[in-house]
Design an enzyme around this catalytic site. Structure first.
Site, PDB file in Angstrom:
ATOM      1  N   SER A 139      41.392  29.741  38.407  1.00 31.15           N
ATOM      2  CA  SER A 139      42.793  29.980  38.774  1.00 31.15           C
ATOM      3  C   SER A 139      42.834  30.808  40.060  1.00 31.15           C
ATOM      4  CB  SER A 139      43.516  30.725  37.649  1.00 31.15           C
ATOM      5  OG  SER A 139      44.815  31.133  38.070  1.00 31.15           O
ATOM      6  N   TYR A 153      42.697  38.644  32.349  1.00 32.03           N
ATOM      7  CA  TYR A 153      42.739  37.212  32.679  1.00 32.03           C
ATOM      8  C   TYR A 153      42.198  36.977  34.098  1.00 32.03           C
ATOM      9  CZ  TYR A 153      44.625  32.574  33.650  1.00 32.03           C
ATOM     10  OH  TYR A 153      44.760  31.250  34.011  1.00 32.03           O
TER      11      TYR A 153
END
Length: 548
Positions: free
Chosen positions: A79, A106
């Site tokens: 990501s 994350y």
């Protein structure tokens, strides 16, 4: 086949089952992931376990099969949030509490995905197995790009990817050294260019495609190399004179040729000028000398022609001037002759009138002189009278001055001398009285002293007389004995200066023996009576020594 990425045991069981049942593995895509957090029985938090640790273990367990089935590939779905990640290996086992820490965990896991993919790609280089890390894009999966300048726009954190590129003007200084021109002359040319990224949407998109992610210096280097390449190519097609004499046209030509290539990068050339042109063989200076010589020659010719025309015009002007001067001189001579004739007539009339006036003037002068003499005599009489009065006043003034300057000062001086004499007399009298008083006081003091000394002496003599009367002969003997040392010292004083005494006598004379006997007995007697040691006298010592 079941696979639970939250459990490492499940990962190993899945790998074993897959390898035993499937003969080929051409592509392995790690797409599973979570954004919420928790903990498992194993170390590390749940988010890091699912997103990175388990895919890492599964890849290594299946890697032999991937190599066997090469060419094959591994795709790790990461990501854009990895840009905000920061791996802290001391906190990988710490609990994650709250949404802010979950977002950070994350981003850390996605950064671990990218680092793993890069390292694995390096490790597998040459094996036929390739590895990639991919960003899935926005939620809608769109590849739409929005370019914003001079304004603002929304960007979703962790979803939208934002990058910046500078739109400021960039100053470049292209330089081409020892480039041969069309004539084979090596020149060095330097210039200054102002460029910037264009803001039209299509061109801005091209510039972003070319330079996005690069810093300003990298962009400058690309544009600078392009400009220098075109500058070198154009220098080879022109002569030195074209380059040196018309720099603006040369710069315009470079700008026109380079603009299309630079424009295809989304860059606009705002200005381009030639800063300097020079060479190492003095070609330009020689060219300048030739042009200077031509200009100097034309200037000398122009000066000579101007001097020639000026000389011709000057001669014509002098001739015209002489003609006008001749006519003018003729008119002047005629006027002067008429003037002299008229002047003579006027002079004759004037002389007559002058003679008459002179005679009348002399007559009137004589009369006036007579009157003046009479007035002078009267003035002399008045002056004499005034002089007599002045002399009388002067005599009176001199008499008073004598009285004031001689008689009065003399009287004052006589009075001063008299006062001084009287003061001196009083002074002498007072001094004499003081001296007499001084002598009287001194006499009285000395008389007191003498009187006191006399009384003391009389008292002493009285006491001595009483002592002598009391002790009789003993006191007299003591007095004699008291005086004997002084007497002996006085007697012996001359003998201290005598080195030796020689006594002459006959054979039967007893003087020598008697003297020797006296000299031998005398020191002991004197010492017994007076305390004076005559044996220390050199002469006595020598005589007694000889006797012994």
């Amino acid at each position: 086949m079941a696979l639970d990425l939250a459990s490492l045991a499940s990962v190993r069981a899945f790998a074993t089952a897959f390898l035993s049942s499937e003969p080929r593995l051409d592509i392995l895509i790690h797409n599973a992931g979570i954004s919420s957090c928790g903990r498992t029985r194993e170390p590390f938090n749940l988010l890091l376990r699912v997103n990175h640790i388990s895919p890492f273990l599964l890849t290594h367990l299946l890697l032999p099969r991937l190599k066997t089935c090469a060419p094959s590939r591994v795709v790790v779905v990461s990501s854009a949030a990895h840009r905000r990640g920061h791996l802290d290996f001391t906190r990988l086992d710490c609990p994650v509490v709250g949404w802010q820490q979950e977002l950070r965990a994350y981003a850390d896991s996605k950064l671990a995905n990218v680092l793993f993919a890069r390292e694995l790609a390096t490790h597998l280089e040459g094996t036929g197995v390739t590895c990639y890390a991919a960003h899935p894009g926005g939620c809608c999966g769109s590849d739409y790009k929005q370019y914003v300048f001079g304004g603002w726009a929304w960007a979703w954190w962790c979803i939208s990817d934002t990058q910046r590129i500078s739109l400021e003007i960039m100053t470049l200084q292209p330089r081409c050294e020892d480039v041969e021109t069309a004539e084979g002359v090596a020149l060095t040319v330097t210039g200054v260019a102002q460029v910037k990224i264009m803001t039209e949407k299509e061109l801005l998109a091209v510039a972003c495609e070319q330079f996005l992610g690069k810093n300003v210096q990298d962009i400058k280097n690309v544009v600078l190399q392009t400009l220098e390449g075109h500058l070198r190519s154009i220098l080879g097609t022109l002569t030195v004179e074209q380059i040196y004499q018309d720099r603006d046209q040369f710069a315009k030509l470079v700008r026109e040729v380079a603009a299309p290539d630079v424009g295809r990068m989304g860059i606009e050339i705002l200005s381009f000028t030639i800063k300097d042109v020079y060479d190492k063989v003095d070609y330009l200076s020689s060219l300048g000398k030739t042009q200077t010589a031509v200009v100097q020659r034309d200037a000398d010719i122009g000066v000579a022609e101007a001097e020639r025309d000026a000389g011709i015009r000057e001669a014509e002007c002098k001739r015209e001037m002489l003609d006008v001067k001749f006519v003018a001189d003729t008119k002047i001579a005629d006027s002067k002759r008429a003037f002299e004739l008229q002047k003579s007539a006027f002079s004759e009339e004037v002389n007559i009138k002058t003679a008459e006036a002179q005679l009348a003037y002399e007559l009137q002068g004589a009369r006036e002189q007579q009157k003046i003499r009479q007035e002078e005599i009267e003035i002399e009489i008045v002056q004499r009278k005034k002089q007599i009065a002045v002399e009388t006043q002067e005599i009176l003034r001199t008499d008073k001055e004598l009285i004031a300057t001689v008689r009065r000062p003399a009287e004052a001086e006589a009075h001063r001398i008299q006062q001084i004499a009287e003061g001196e007399k009083v002074k002498q009298v007072l001094l004499a009285q003081a001296e007499a008083e001084k002598i009287r006081k001194i006499g009285e003091a000395e008389a007191s002293v003498i009187e006191a000394m006399g009384k003391a002496e009389a008292e002493r003599m009285k006491l001595k007389a009483e002592a002598y009367q009391k002790y009789g002969d003993s006191a007299k003997m003591a007095l004699v004995l008291e005086a004997l040392p002084q007497i002996a010292a006085k007697i012996a004083a001359p003998l201290t200066k005598v080195d030796e005494i020689v006594i002459l006598s006959g054979d039967n004379n007893k003087v020598t023996s008697e003297v020797n006997r006296l000299l031998a007995e005398l020191p002991a007697s004197v010492h017994a009576l007076t305390g004076v040691d005559l044996s220390k006298i050199p002469l006595i010592k020598k005589a007694t020594g000889a006797q012994v």
